[in-house]
Structure formats: structure tokens, C-alpha cells
Design a protein around this motif. Structure first.
Motif, PDB file in Angstrom:
ATOM      1  N   PRO A 205       0.821  -1.211   0.000  1.00 39.98           N
ATOM      2  CA  PRO A 205       0.000   0.000   0.000  1.00 39.98           C
ATOM      3  C   PRO A 205       0.862   1.273   0.000  1.00 39.98           C
ATOM      4  N   ILE A 206       0.313   2.331  -0.581  1.00 36.83           N
ATOM      5  CA  ILE A 206       1.061   3.568  -0.764  1.00 36.83           C
ATOM      6  C   ILE A 206       1.486   4.171   0.567  1.00 36.83           C
ATOM      7  N   PHE A 207       0.610   4.126   1.589  1.00 36.61           N
ATOM      8  CA  PHE A 207       0.976   4.722   2.876  1.00 36.61           C
ATOM      9  C   PHE A 207       2.184   4.017   3.478  1.00 36.61           C
ATOM     10  N   ALA A 208       2.276   2.701   3.289  1.00 42.88           N
ATOM     11  CA  ALA A 208       3.408   1.965   3.840  1.00 42.88           C
ATOM     12  C   ALA A 208       4.695   2.276   3.061  1.00 42.88           C
TER      13      ALA A 208
ATOM     14  N   LEU B 165       5.380   5.177   1.490  1.00 40.66           N
ATOM     15  CA  LEU B 165       5.801   6.513   1.906  1.00 40.66           C
ATOM     16  C   LEU B 165       6.403   6.498   3.301  1.00 40.66           C
ATOM     17  N   LEU B 166       5.810   5.734   4.199  1.00 39.46           N
ATOM     18  CA  LEU B 166       6.333   5.637   5.558  1.00 39.46           C
ATOM     19  C   LEU B 166       7.722   5.001   5.568  1.00 39.46           C
TER      20      LEU B 166
END
Length: 90
Positions: A19-22, A24-25
């Protein structure tokens, strides 16, 4: 090495279906850890700028708009303006 971590690793993770949030994190944490700056300096730089009170108006304005929307005030204000102005454009 830092450029590799910030550019290539997120692309590989996105291709793998992470997933994109992971992605970026992971890129942000990797960049912070490899930057060589002490963690407490980054912490004080991030949270030290929260004393800028004009920036506090932005989330409070969004919150006020959400309250107006949920309470129906926004709809009634638009109806009032339309009844006062009528069909006059712009």
C-alpha cells in the motif's frame, strides 16, 4: 545510498503491491535514519514549528466547515443568499 532508498525502493515496493501509505512511511523513515542527523534534532525541528498560530486557523476552518455541513447551517446559508440575490450571476 539515500537517493537509492528514496527513489528505487518505493518503486520496487509499489510494484510488489505494498500500500502507498506503507511505501511513503518506509521511504521517510529510511531517509531520516540514513540522513545522519540526530533523532532529537529532527523531533525538535518538526514539533518546534507548531507554535505558528496563523497555521492553526487552517484545520480549525476545516473543522468549522464540517460542523456547518453536518448541522445544515451551510445549506440554509446558501438558500438565504439565493433568496436575497436571486438569479443574478457572479
Amino acid at each position: 545510498m539515500t537517493i537509492l532508498l528514496i527513489v528505487v525502493v518505493p518503486v520496487i515496493l509499489l510494484v510488489m503491491g505494498v500500500p502507498i501509505f506503507a511505501v511513503l512511511l518506509a521511504a521517510a523513515l529510511g531517509g531520516i535514519l540514513l540522513s545522519g542527523n540526530p533523532i532529537h534534532a529532527i523531533h525538535s525541528a518538526m514539533f518546534g514549528n507548531l507554535d505558528i498560530f496563523p497555521l492553526l486557523a487552517v484545520p480549525l476552518f476545516i473543522y468549522a466547515g464540517d460542523i456547518m455541513s453536518r448541522g445544515g447551517i451551510a445549506r440554509r446559508l446558501i438558500e438565504l443568499i439565493l433568496s436575497l440575490v436571486g438569479a443574478v450571476r457572479g
